[in-house]
Design a protein around this motif. Structure first.
Motif, PDB file in Angstrom:
ATOM      1  N   GLY A  52       0.826  -1.208   0.000  1.00 28.18           N
ATOM      2  CA  GLY A  52       0.000   0.000   0.000  1.00 28.18           C
ATOM      3  C   GLY A  52       0.858   1.254   0.000  1.00 28.18           C
ATOM      4  N   LYS A  53       0.167   2.378   0.042  1.00 24.31           N
ATOM      5  CA  LYS A  53       0.898   3.635   0.065  1.00 24.31           C
ATOM      6  C   LYS A  53       1.357   3.969   1.475  1.00 24.31           C
ATOM      7  N   SER A  54       0.797   3.283   2.449  1.00 25.76           N
ATOM      8  CA  SER A  54       1.000   3.657   3.841  1.00 25.76           C
ATOM      9  C   SER A  54       2.410   3.407   4.347  1.00 25.76           C
ATOM     10  N   GLY A  55       3.176   2.561   3.665  1.00 28.00           N
ATOM     11  CA  GLY A  55       4.508   2.221   4.151  1.00 28.00           C
ATOM     12  C   GLY A  55       4.510   1.044   5.112  1.00 28.00           C
ATOM     13  N   SER A  56       3.361   0.456   5.352  1.00 30.12           N
ATOM     14  CA  SER A  56       3.313  -0.729   6.198  1.00 30.12           C
ATOM     15  C   SER A  56       3.997  -1.898   5.498  1.00 30.12           C
ATOM     16  N   PHE A  57       4.608  -2.755   6.302  1.00 31.05           N
ATOM     17  CA  PHE A  57       5.178  -3.985   5.753  1.00 31.05           C
ATOM     18  C   PHE A  57       4.275  -5.151   6.093  1.00 31.05           C
ATOM     19  N   PHE A  58       4.227  -6.095   5.204  1.00 27.99           N
ATOM     20  CA  PHE A  58       3.437  -7.300   5.421  1.00 27.99           C
ATOM     21  C   PHE A  58       4.354  -8.513   5.408  1.00 27.99           C
ATOM     22  N   TYR A  59       4.158  -9.375   6.400  1.00 27.35           N
ATOM     23  CA  TYR A  59       4.890 -10.634   6.432  1.00 27.35           C
ATOM     24  C   TYR A  59       3.886 -11.766   6.548  1.00 27.35           C
ATOM     25  N   PHE A  60       4.131 -12.817   5.806  1.00 24.50           N
ATOM     26  CA  PHE A  60       3.293 -14.008   5.955  1.00 24.50           C
ATOM     27  C   PHE A  60       4.001 -15.002   6.857  1.00 24.50           C
ATOM     28  N   SER A  61       3.231 -15.699   7.678  1.00 26.24           N
ATOM     29  CA  SER A  61       3.824 -16.812   8.411  1.00 26.24           C
ATOM     30  C   SER A  61       4.254 -17.844   7.374  1.00 26.24           C
ATOM     31  N   ARG A  62       5.118 -18.734   7.777  1.00 25.82           N
ATOM     32  CA  ARG A  62       5.695 -19.663   6.805  1.00 25.82           C
ATOM     33  C   ARG A  62       4.655 -20.524   6.115  1.00 25.82           C
ATOM     34  N   ASP A  63       3.541 -20.764   6.781  1.00 21.72           N
ATOM     35  CA  ASP A  63       2.492 -21.568   6.149  1.00 21.72           C
ATOM     36  C   ASP A  63       1.406 -20.688   5.522  1.00 21.72           C
ATOM     37  N   TYR A  64       1.637 -19.395   5.496  1.00 19.44           N
ATOM     38  CA  TYR A  64       0.718 -18.440   4.852  1.00 19.44           C
ATOM     39  C   TYR A  64      -0.625 -18.269   5.544  1.00 19.44           C
ATOM     40  N   LYS A  65      -0.762 -18.803   6.736  1.00 18.52           N
ATOM     41  CA  LYS A  65      -2.067 -18.658   7.386  1.00 18.52           C
ATOM     42  C   LYS A  65      -2.242 -17.285   8.025  1.00 18.52           C
ATOM     43  N   TYR A  66      -1.139 -16.699   8.445  1.00 20.50           N
ATOM     44  CA  TYR A  66      -1.233 -15.447   9.191  1.00 20.50           C
ATOM     45  C   TYR A  66      -0.417 -14.356   8.522  1.00 20.50           C
ATOM     46  N   ILE A  67      -0.846 -13.134   8.781  1.00 21.76           N
ATOM     47  CA  ILE A  67      -0.136 -11.983   8.254  1.00 21.76           C
ATOM     48  C   ILE A  67       0.269 -11.087   9.412  1.00 21.76           C
ATOM     49  N   ILE A  68       1.500 -10.648   9.380  1.00 21.22           N
ATOM     50  CA  ILE A  68       1.947  -9.604  10.303  1.00 21.22           C
ATOM     51  C   ILE A  68       1.981  -8.325   9.501  1.00 21.22           C
TER      52      ILE A  68
END
Ligand code: ATP
Ligand code: CA
Ligand code: CA
Length: 438
Positions: free
Chosen positions: A110-126
């Protein structure tokens, strides 16, 4: 598709941050899970924050870690309760987020500058969030929690944790843990982020070639003449819940949120297997069963009969009225999938068709797509940032069309748009015919 990310390993610039996030989550979540939950949450639970120092040697409170950092855990009792309300298995949550320090980073979509991380199994997002969003989430946590309590089937983003990390001399990084709306075991053929606005809501079609799984926007949706294909039963469920959710957002003066829509086309199935390719990147050692790249081929969803569908729709309607989750086992009539997924989530209405909400026809019989639907990015408070933006943009654009409008009309416009694009295939065909005639 969102699952394409960069593996965060020791050579990645954000490796230390990611490592610290996961170490902190593992420690605080285990600590909270080990405590016996009190019968009722108190105001103190909503305001709680606990600070921990991690270092290489470890101390009486925290185990040793690879790096020195501070970790703050917010309202752990509330988030534990939310995880339970969202049907997460505590052990599974810990496993996914911490069984190995491997995440994939989506960078900053996004434009907000937030970073997204997926858990290794893709179930969760940080998702890293701004300080203002963090403060705001803490402020509205009780309202959010009450809403989830009354609306277990809410379409709002599911928040599972709120934390902060800080390395010595580094800045404070706030982040939330959320559900990944898109299940790891299904290809998502198209993704849309819809706000109900047209200004700036166009993903350049030319760029789709470079990035076929890009998240498209309102104008791309309209151009494709797509619909959220729900017959009357599901449409009612969907509208009822969306209206409740949006009215909370209006009350809390929230704006700028969108309806995230993932479309799985059952005709295409999982043939494209993009995920297989992606997951190969994630096979570091393969010493646990879940390290195996899931095979997306050959999975079927049994098509329920009309009678079954009608019964299920009735069940769903009763359940949503009583605001009770669907009892386990009764909500699904499908072949078991080989792939790991969050099956408990299927108890929730909008996750009940293989993790999503399957299209239906006018007679409520099942259609060809599964929709994954959630209202996301709902931590922007009108008062904080948007008033300024409104002022500046208001000078140059048509006031009604610019996206930073105040929360009441924002919500109305949002609902009108989403309801306007929700039609059974038969209804859509009729409307197109009528439009052509007149
Ligand atoms: P901005 O404020 O500029 O809109 P942001 O950094 O706040 O951006 P979001 O709007 O929350 O980011 O999300 C950006 C994109 O990330 C979404 O359009 C979607 O593609 C993906 N995304 C966000 N949340 C989820 C989720 N829960 N599951 C799957 N994908 C998600
Ligand atoms: Ca957004
Ligand atoms: Ca945002």
């Amino acid at each position: 598709r969102v699952v394409v990310g960069t593996k965060v390993d020791q050579n990645h610039v954000n490796w230390v941050t990611a490592y610290n996030m996961l170490t902190g989550i593992r420690f605080t979540v285990s600590r909270t899970n080990a405590k016996i939950a009190r019968a009722e949450l108190t105001d103190a639970d909503f305001e709680a924050k606990h600070k921990f120092s991690f270092d290489i040697t470890g101390n009486e409170l925290t185990p040793s870690a690879k790096y020195d950092f501070k970790f703050k855990d917010y309202a752990p009792g509330v988030f534990r309760d939310l995880r339970q309300k969202f049907r997460l298995d505590p052990a599974d949550y810990l496993m996914s987020l911490t069984s190995k320090y491997i995440l994939s980073e989506l960078g900053s979509p996004g434009k907000s500058g937030s970073f997204f991380y997926f858990s290794r199994d893709y179930k969760y997002i940080i998702k890293t969030i701004h300080h203002a969003e963090h403060k705001f989430l803490r402020r509205i946590l009780k309202d959010y929690w009450l809403h989830v309590q009354d609306n277990p089937n809410t379409l709002l983003s599911q928040f599972y944790g709120l934390h902060r990390v800080k390395i010595p001399y580094g800045r404070k990084i706030h982040f939330v843990v959320m559900n990944n709306l898109f299940p790891p075991h299904r290809d998502i053929h198209q993704t849309f982020d819809l706000k109900g606005s047209t200004i700036g809501r166009d993903f350049k079609e030319e760029d789709l070639e470079k990035n076929p799984r890009a998240t498209l926007k309102d104008l791309n949706w309209l151009r494709r003449e797509k619909h959220l294909e729900f017959g009357p039963e599901k449409k009612n469920l969907f509208f009822e819940q969306m209206e409740r959710d949006v009215s909370l957002l209006q009350k809390l003066k929230i704006m700028d949120y969108s309806m995230l829509v993932g479309v799985h086309d059952l005709q295409k199935g999982n043939q494209e297997n993009l995920r297989d390719k992606t997951l190969q990147v994630f096979q570091p050692g393969g010493d646990s069963p879940s390290d195996e790249a899931p095979d997306g081929r050959g999975m079927l969803i049994r098509t329920p009969s009309k009678l079954e569908s009608a019964r299920k729709a009735r069940e769903l309607r009763q359940i949503i009225k009583q605001e009770k989750p669907i009892p386990m086992g009764q909500s699904s009539s499908r072949m078991p999938d080989t792939m790991e997924e969050n099956t408990a989530k299927r108890e929730l209405v909008f996750y009940s068709d293989d993790g999503g909400f399957r299209a239906t026809h006018e007679d409520n019989s099942p259609g060809d797509e599964i929709f994954f639907l959630s209202i996301i990015d709902c931590l922007t408070h009108y008062g904080t940032v948007k008033k300024l933006e409104h002022f500046w943009k208001g000078l140059s654009n048509d006031k009604k069309q610019i996206s930073p409008i105040s929360p009441e009309p924002y919500g109305e416009r949002f609902i009108n748009f989403i309801e306007g694009i929700t039609k059974s295939p038969e209804e859509a065909a009729r409307d197109a015919q009528n439009a052509a005639r007149s």
